[in-house]
Design an enzyme around this catalytic site. Structure first.
Site, short mmCIF file in Angstrom:
data_model
loop_
_atom_site.label_atom_id
_atom_site.label_comp_id
_atom_site.label_asym_id
_atom_site.label_seq_id
_atom_site.Cartn_x
_atom_site.Cartn_y
_atom_site.Cartn_z
N LYS A 267 0.80 -1.12 -0.11
CA LYS A 267 -0.04 0.09 0.09
C LYS A 267 0.98 1.36 -0.06
O LYS A 267 0.26 2.38 -0.23
CB LYS A 267 -0.75 -0.03 1.01
CG LYS A 267 -1.98 -1.09 1.01
CD LYS A 267 -3.19 -0.68 2.01
CE LYS A 267 -4.45 -1.75 1.64
NZ LYS A 267 -5.41 -1.51 2.61
N LYS B 90 -4.13 -10.14 -6.15
CA LYS B 90 -5.59 -10.73 -5.44
C LYS B 90 -6.34 -9.66 -6.09
O LYS B 90 -6.12 -8.57 -6.32
CB LYS B 90 -5.44 -10.79 -4.02
CG LYS B 90 -5.13 -9.33 -3.39
CD LYS B 90 -5.44 -9.36 -1.74
CE LYS B 90 -5.52 -7.97 -1.44
NZ LYS B 90 -6.16 -7.77 -0.03
N LYS C 6 -10.84 -4.64 -3.59
CA LYS C 6 -11.73 -3.43 -3.72
C LYS C 6 -11.30 -2.28 -4.08
O LYS C 6 -12.07 -1.57 -4.65
CB LYS C 6 -12.70 -3.59 -2.51
CG LYS C 6 -11.89 -3.36 -1.15
CD LYS C 6 -12.99 -3.05 -0.12
CE LYS C 6 -12.86 -4.16 1.23
NZ LYS C 6 -11.72 -4.20 1.94
P1 TYM Z 1 -9.91 -6.43 3.88
O1 TYM Z 1 -10.93 -5.46 4.25
O2 TYM Z 1 -9.01 -6.13 2.80
O3 TYM Z 1 -10.48 -7.79 3.56
C1 TYM Z 1 -11.75 -8.28 4.23
C2 TYM Z 1 -11.48 -10.04 4.12
O4 TYM Z 1 -11.52 -10.48 2.71
C3 TYM Z 1 -10.41 -11.44 2.52
N1 TYM Z 1 -10.13 -10.93 1.42
C4 TYM Z 1 -9.83 -11.95 0.30
N2 TYM Z 1 -10.06 -13.38 0.52
C5 TYM Z 1 -9.93 -14.24 -0.67
N3 TYM Z 1 -9.36 -13.50 -2.00
C6 TYM Z 1 -9.46 -12.32 -2.18
N4 TYM Z 1 -9.00 -11.75 -3.07
C7 TYM Z 1 -9.57 -11.53 -1.04
N5 TYM Z 1 -9.52 -10.10 -0.71
C8 TYM Z 1 -9.84 -10.03 0.47
C9 TYM Z 1 -9.21 -10.67 3.52
O5 TYM Z 1 -8.38 -11.87 3.65
C10 TYM Z 1 -10.20 -10.46 4.71
O6 TYM Z 1 -10.68 -11.58 5.72
N6 TYM Z 1 -7.05 -5.92 7.86
C11 TYM Z 1 -8.17 -6.78 7.52
C12 TYM Z 1 -9.40 -5.93 8.13
C13 TYM Z 1 -9.52 -6.27 9.79
C14 TYM Z 1 -9.36 -7.28 10.42
C15 TYM Z 1 -9.38 -7.29 11.64
C16 TYM Z 1 -9.67 -8.90 9.88
C17 TYM Z 1 -9.21 -5.35 10.65
N7 TYM Z 1 -9.20 -5.79 11.91
C18 TYM Z 1 -9.60 -8.08 12.82
C19 TYM Z 1 -9.71 -9.80 10.79
C20 TYM Z 1 -9.68 -9.45 12.33
C21 TYM Z 1 -8.40 -6.16 6.17
O7 TYM Z 1 -7.75 -5.43 5.56
O8 TYM Z 1 -9.32 -7.13 5.44
#
Ligand code: TYM
Length: 328
Positions: A111, A192, A195
Site C-alpha cells: 500500500k 489478488k 476492492k
Molecule cells: P479487507 O477489508 O482487505 O478484506 C476483508 C476480508 O476479505 C479477505 N479477502 C480475500 N479473500 C480471498 N481472496 C481475495 N482476493 C480477498 N481479498 C480480501 C481478507 O483476507 C479479509 O479476511 N486487515 C483486514 C481487516 C481487519 C481484520 C481485523 C480482519 C481489521 N481488523 C480483525 C480480521 C480480524 C483487511 O484489510 O481486510
C-alpha cells in the site's frame, strides 16, 4: 463457546474475494461459535477516504453482512468506531510493537509502494488489528490468505504481553479456507482481487448487476491455450476462474475439468458467469430490502451494546497489568 472475530474495511465496494475468502465462513461459524463481525472503519481511514463515501460504505458493508446470511440475533455485528476500546487497546499494543515487525508487513509494503507520503496510521495498522482480536480474546479469526501475516503478529503480541505482564490474552488461530483463500484479479492472476484496484474490470463486486458480471467474466484474461485444467503454475488465470466456478456452483475442480474436456474457454466462461450471477442475485435482493428498511443503524447499535462491556473490561484489565493508576 469459542469466540470468533473478523472484520472488513469499508474502503470500497466488497468483491467476490471478500465473500469467498471471508464472509462465507462468517455465516458458517455463527452456528457454532460466539461471533463478533465488524466493519473496520478506523482501519479504512489509514488511507484517505471521502467522508460521505466512508459513511455510505460502512452502512453498505454492514448490510452485505446481513444479506449474506449473518444473523444479528446469533452474531454481534458492529462498527469498530462505535466501540472506543479498540482504539485504546490499539495504542497500548502499539507500544509493544517493534518498528521492524511493522516494516516487514507485506500489506504495508504494497500500500505504501511508490507513494510520496505515507500516513503513520497505515504503518501502525497491524497493532490496531491485533487489538480488534485480542480485546475479545477471540480464539479463531476467519480471513483470506493475505491476512495471515497480520495474524502472526497478533499472536506474537499476545504472547509478548502474556510473558511480560502475566497470562491474559488468548493466542488466536487463523481460519483460512482451503479453496478460495486468495481469489485473484480477473485482469492479472498475479495480483489478488481487491476492492481498491482502480481497474473496474479486475474485480467482481458483490453489487455488480448481472450484465456487468457477465461482461467482466467474458473479458477476464486467459492464456492462449484452450484446455480447461487446474494448474496454478502454468494456467493461473484459468485456475482462478475454476476456483470461482467451483465455489459458486458447488462442483469440484475435477468435475469441472471433466465437464469441459475438449471445449474452449467461451462456453466455460458463459456458464461461470451464470453461476456467479445465481450466487449473487439472492444476496443483492436481500441487500436492497435491508437498505430500504433502514434497520442497519439499529443492528449496529445493538451490536456495539452487546460487545462494549467485554471490550471495556479487557482494556481495564490490560491497563491495570501494565501499571496504570486506575481511577477509584
Ligand atoms: P479487507 O477489508 O482487505 O478484506 C476483508 C476480508 O476479505 C479477505 N479477502 C480475500 N479473500 C480471498 N481472496 C481475495 N482476493 C480477498 N481479498 C480480501 C481478507 O483476507 C479479509 O479476511 N486487515 C483486514 C481487516 C481487519 C481484520 C481485523 C480482519 C481489521 N481488523 C480483525 C480480521 C480480524 C483487511 O484489510 O481486510
Amino acid at each position: 463457546m469459542k469466540k470468533v472475530l473478523s472484520g472488513i474495511q469499508p474502503s470500497g465496494q466488497l468483491t467476490l474475494g471478500n465473500y469467498i475468502g471471508a464472509i462465507q465462513n462468517f455465516v458458517k461459524l455463527q452456528e457454532t461459535h460466539e461471533c463478533f463481525f465488524m466493519v473496520v472503519d478506523l482501519h479504512a481511514i489509514t488511507v484517505p477516504q471521502d467522508p460521505a463515501d466512508l459513511r455510505e460504505q460502512t452502512e453498505s458493508v454492514a448490510a452485505l453482512f446481513i444479506a449474506a446470511g449473518i444473523d444479528p440475533s446469533k452474531a454481534s455485528v458492529f462498527a469498530q468506531s462505535h466501540v472506543p476500546a479498540h482504539a485504546e487497546l490499539g495504542w497500548l499494543l502499539t507500544t509493544l510493537t517493534n518498528m521492524g515487525e511493522l516494516e516487514r508487513m507485506t500489506q504495508f509494503k504494497d500500500k505504501s509502494e511508490g507513494k510520496d507520503s505515507v500516513g503513520a496510521g497505515l504503518f501502525v495498522y497491524p497493532a490496531l488489528m491485533a487489538a480488534d482480536i485480542l480485546v475479545y480474546n477471540a480464539d479463531l479469526v476467519p480471513v483470506g490468505d493475505d491476512q495471515k501475516q497480520h495474524l502472526e503478529l497478533t499472536r506474537d503480541l499476545a504472547q509478548r504481553f502474556n510473558s511480560r505482564y502475566g497470562d491474559y490474552f488468548t493466542v488466536p488461530e487463523p481460519y483460512i479456507p482451503k479453496v478460495g483463500a486468495r481469489i485473484m484479479s480477473l485482469d492479472d492472476a498475479s495480483k489478488k482481487m481487491s476492492k481498491s484496484n482502480p481497474n473496474a474490470g479486475s474485480a467482481i463486486k458483490l453489487l455488480d448487476p448481472p450484465d456487468v458480471i457477465r461482461k467482466k467474466i467474458s473479458r477476464a484474461t486467459t492464456d492462449s491455450g484452450r484446455e480447461i485444467k487446474y494448474n496454478l503454475a502454468e494456467k493461473p488465470e484459468v485456475s482462478n476462474l475454476m476456483s470461482i466456478y467451483s465455489l459458486c456452483s458447488g462442483m469440484s475442480l475435477e468435475e469441472i475439468e471433466a465437464k469441459y474436456e475438449g471445449q474452449m474457454y467461451g462456453g466455460f466462461k458463459k456458464d461461470l458467469a451464470e453461476h456467479v450471477v445465481a450466487k449473487l442475485e439472492p444476496l443483492q435482493t436481500k441487500y436492497n430490502e435491508i437498505r430500504s428498511s433502514g434497520t442497519i443503524h439499529e443492528i449496529l447499535k445493538q451490536g456495539a451494546e452487546n460487545v462494549s462491556e467485554i471490550a471495556n473490561q479487557t482494556v481495564r484489565d490490560v491497563k491495570e497489568r501494565m501499571g496504570f493508576l486506575m481511577p477509584r
